[in-house]
Motif scaffolding. Structure first.
Motif, PDB file in Angstrom:
ATOM      1  N   GLN A  61     -38.140  -4.185 -12.743  1.00 34.80           N
ATOM      2  CA  GLN A  61     -38.234  -4.217 -11.286  1.00 34.80           C
ATOM      3  C   GLN A  61     -39.431  -3.403 -10.792  1.00 34.80           C
ATOM      4  O   GLN A  61     -40.122  -3.811  -9.852  1.00 34.80           O
ATOM      5  CB  GLN A  61     -36.943  -3.667 -10.672  1.00 34.80           C
ATOM      6  N   GLN A  62     -39.689  -2.257 -11.445  1.00 32.50           N
ATOM      7  CA  GLN A  62     -40.787  -1.399 -11.024  1.00 32.50           C
ATOM      8  C   GLN A  62     -42.133  -2.102 -11.165  1.00 32.50           C
ATOM      9  O   GLN A  62     -43.006  -1.986 -10.305  1.00 32.50           O
ATOM     10  CB  GLN A  62     -40.791  -0.113 -11.849  1.00 32.50           C
ATOM     11  N   ALA A  63     -42.288  -2.876 -12.241  1.00 33.10           N
ATOM     12  CA  ALA A  63     -43.551  -3.580 -12.460  1.00 33.10           C
ATOM     13  C   ALA A  63     -43.813  -4.601 -11.356  1.00 33.10           C
ATOM     14  O   ALA A  63     -44.941  -4.722 -10.862  1.00 33.10           O
ATOM     15  CB  ALA A  63     -43.531  -4.273 -13.824  1.00 33.10           C
ATOM     16  N   LEU A  64     -42.797  -5.332 -10.943  1.00 38.79           N
ATOM     17  CA  LEU A  64     -42.973  -6.323  -9.886  1.00 38.79           C
ATOM     18  C   LEU A  64     -43.206  -5.648  -8.540  1.00 38.79           C
ATOM     19  O   LEU A  64     -43.979  -6.149  -7.711  1.00 38.79           O
ATOM     20  CB  LEU A  64     -41.772  -7.264  -9.820  1.00 38.79           C
ATOM     21  N   GLU A  65     -42.543  -4.505  -8.324  1.00 39.84           N
ATOM     22  CA  GLU A  65     -42.773  -3.762  -7.083  1.00 39.84           C
ATOM     23  C   GLU A  65     -44.194  -3.228  -7.038  1.00 39.84           C
ATOM     24  O   GLU A  65     -44.872  -3.311  -6.007  1.00 39.84           O
ATOM     25  CB  GLU A  65     -41.780  -2.606  -6.988  1.00 39.84           C
ATOM     26  N   ASP A  66     -44.673  -2.694  -8.164  1.00 40.40           N
ATOM     27  CA  ASP A  66     -46.034  -2.163  -8.220  1.00 40.40           C
ATOM     28  C   ASP A  66     -47.077  -3.258  -8.002  1.00 40.40           C
ATOM     29  O   ASP A  66     -48.180  -2.982  -7.502  1.00 40.40           O
ATOM     30  CB  ASP A  66     -46.290  -1.475  -9.562  1.00 40.40           C
ATOM     31  N   ALA A  67     -46.726  -4.488  -8.374  1.00 44.17           N
ATOM     32  CA  ALA A  67     -47.648  -5.610  -8.182  1.00 44.17           C
ATOM     33  C   ALA A  67     -47.610  -6.143  -6.752  1.00 44.17           C
ATOM     34  O   ALA A  67     -48.394  -7.031  -6.397  1.00 44.17           O
ATOM     35  CB  ALA A  67     -47.324  -6.732  -9.162  1.00 44.17           C
ATOM     36  N   GLY A  68     -46.687  -5.622  -5.934  1.00 44.38           N
ATOM     37  CA  GLY A  68     -46.616  -6.021  -4.538  1.00 44.38           C
ATOM     38  C   GLY A  68     -45.871  -7.311  -4.287  1.00 44.38           C
ATOM     39  O   GLY A  68     -46.003  -7.898  -3.209  1.00 44.38           O
ATOM     40  N   LEU A  69     -45.066  -7.767  -5.260  1.00 51.93           N
ATOM     41  CA  LEU A  69     -44.338  -9.020  -5.067  1.00 51.93           C
ATOM     42  C   LEU A  69     -43.057  -8.799  -4.274  1.00 51.93           C
ATOM     43  O   LEU A  69     -42.379  -7.774  -4.426  1.00 51.93           O
ATOM     44  CB  LEU A  69     -43.990  -9.656  -6.414  1.00 51.93           C
ATOM     45  N   ASN A  70     -42.722  -9.769  -3.461  1.00 55.93           N
ATOM     46  CA  ASN A  70     -41.484  -9.750  -2.697  1.00 55.93           C
ATOM     47  C   ASN A  70     -40.441 -10.531  -3.495  1.00 55.93           C
ATOM     48  O   ASN A  70     -40.557 -11.737  -3.654  1.00 55.93           O
ATOM     49  CB  ASN A  70     -41.701 -10.387  -1.327  1.00 55.93           C
ATOM     50  N   VAL A  71     -39.438  -9.839  -4.020  1.00 61.02           N
ATOM     51  CA  VAL A  71     -38.499 -10.453  -4.961  1.00 61.02           C
ATOM     52  C   VAL A  71     -37.066 -10.283  -4.485  1.00 61.02           C
ATOM     53  O   VAL A  71     -36.658  -9.206  -4.043  1.00 61.02           O
ATOM     54  CB  VAL A  71     -38.640  -9.828  -6.365  1.00 61.02           C
TER      55      VAL A  71
END
Length: 332
Positions: A61-71
């Motif tokens: 989850q942290q990797a997707l948050e750091d990439a700025g994705l809305n998930v």
């Protein structure tokens, strides 16, 4: 009258300027939150909830948050019941998720049985080739790839640690024979132990309620316990710790998170890190139109010796001074 009209006109201009300023801030905020404006649906599943798997999911989850994705995540645990595994992924397919994060070998197999089209990213899988998740590490093929949780030298280093500091030891291993990752690890331990003065004594369990009794039956036959990353046994890990402490049996484990619950030592990896790397793969698939078949399966980047000094004392382990330099220490 002319002054009144001028005043109203000025107020109107100021109001329009203020509205324009608010719209600009809103647009900038959305851009920072999500690089492409799209909301992605991810189905996340793991066989059970325990520290290692939880850390991997947090890293993902942290990797997707750091990439700025809305998930939007739909998280499901199988509660350590194999019968729940495939229905969870069937539900993800019915909901048309964009990607499935499968956290453990059973979860990944269930996802693969459910779909050959939706991208599947796994971690906390010991041997992806042996489990028939991928064709090879370099060319996974199909719709599945990820990061395994077994460093190529992890078991070898752990068995050598036992041979060096507990020569001639009988190694007690408890595992669920229904978990492919566990069978692979036990077979590897036995292969590595060949040619040494170590012996391996096994006990198999079908569920968590059998773990403590299995540990008790090993007490007279072994000198150390070696608990691998078996989901069933790790879910009942406290019961093994109690037996190890009561009978002064050093408790070697398969991953650092079990040290914080009373294990003594391991050559292990950081599960948050492998989850994060899997998340980076997910970003590549979701935003760059990459296919899982194009992304090689990866091993953990690093491995080292971890020791819990409190557990060593509780299990009456003779301390060796070189551990002070070689190990990273974890507390209960």
């Amino acid at each position: 009258m002319r002054k009144l009209v001028l005043l109203l006109f000025t107020i109107g201009i100021l109001l329009l300027a203020a509205c324009g300023s608010d719209d600009t801030k809103s647009s900038e905020g959305n851009e920072n939150e999500n690089t492409d404006g799209e909301v992605y649906k991810i189905g996340a599943t793991q066989i059970a909830e325990h520290p290692s798997l939880d850390a991997a999911y947090e890293g993902f989850q942290q990797a997707l948050e750091d990439a700025g994705l809305n998930v939007e995540y739909d998280f499901k645990t199988a509660q350590n019941d194999q019968n729940n595994v495939k229905p969870i992924s069937d539900g993800f397919v019915a909901d048309e998720v964009d990607l499935i994060f499968a956290n453990s070998t059973p979860s990944a197999l269930g996802a693969l049985q459910a779909t050959s089209e939706i991208p599947i990213l796994f971690t906390s899988v010991t041997d992806a080739v042996e489990a028939k998740l991928v064709e090879s590490m370099e060319e996974p093929g199909g719709n599945v790839t990820g990061v395994v949780d077994l460093h190529p030298e992890g078991i070898q280093s752990t068995v050598q640690f036992i041979a060096d500091y507990f020569p001639g030891a009988g190694i007690g291993m408890i595992y669920n024979a229904g978990e492919q990752n566990s069978v692979t690890q036990v077979n590897t331990v036995k292969e590595v132990a060949e040619g040494t003065d170590l012996t391996v004594v096994e006990r198999t369990v079908a569920n968590t309620s059998e773990v403590q009794q299995a540990a008790v039956t090993l007490v007279e036959d072994v000198d150390v316990f070696y608990i691998i990353t078996d989901n069933t046994v790790v879910s009942a890990f406290d019961s093994v710790v109690s037996v190890a402490n009561e009978h002064s049996i050093p408790l070697i484990v398969g991953e650092p998170d079990s040290l914080a619950k009373g294990g003594f030592a391991t050559y292990g990896i950081d599960y948050h890190t492998i989850g994060y790397r899997t998340g980076e793969m997910a970003v590549d698939i979701l935003t760059n139109d990459k296919s899982p078949s194009e992304i090689p399966v990866e091993y953990p980047a690093e491995m080292q010796l971890f020791i819990n000094k409190e557990a060593a004392e509780a299990q009456n382990v003779e301390w060796h001074s070189d551990w002070d330099e070689d190990a990273q220490f974890i507390t209960n």
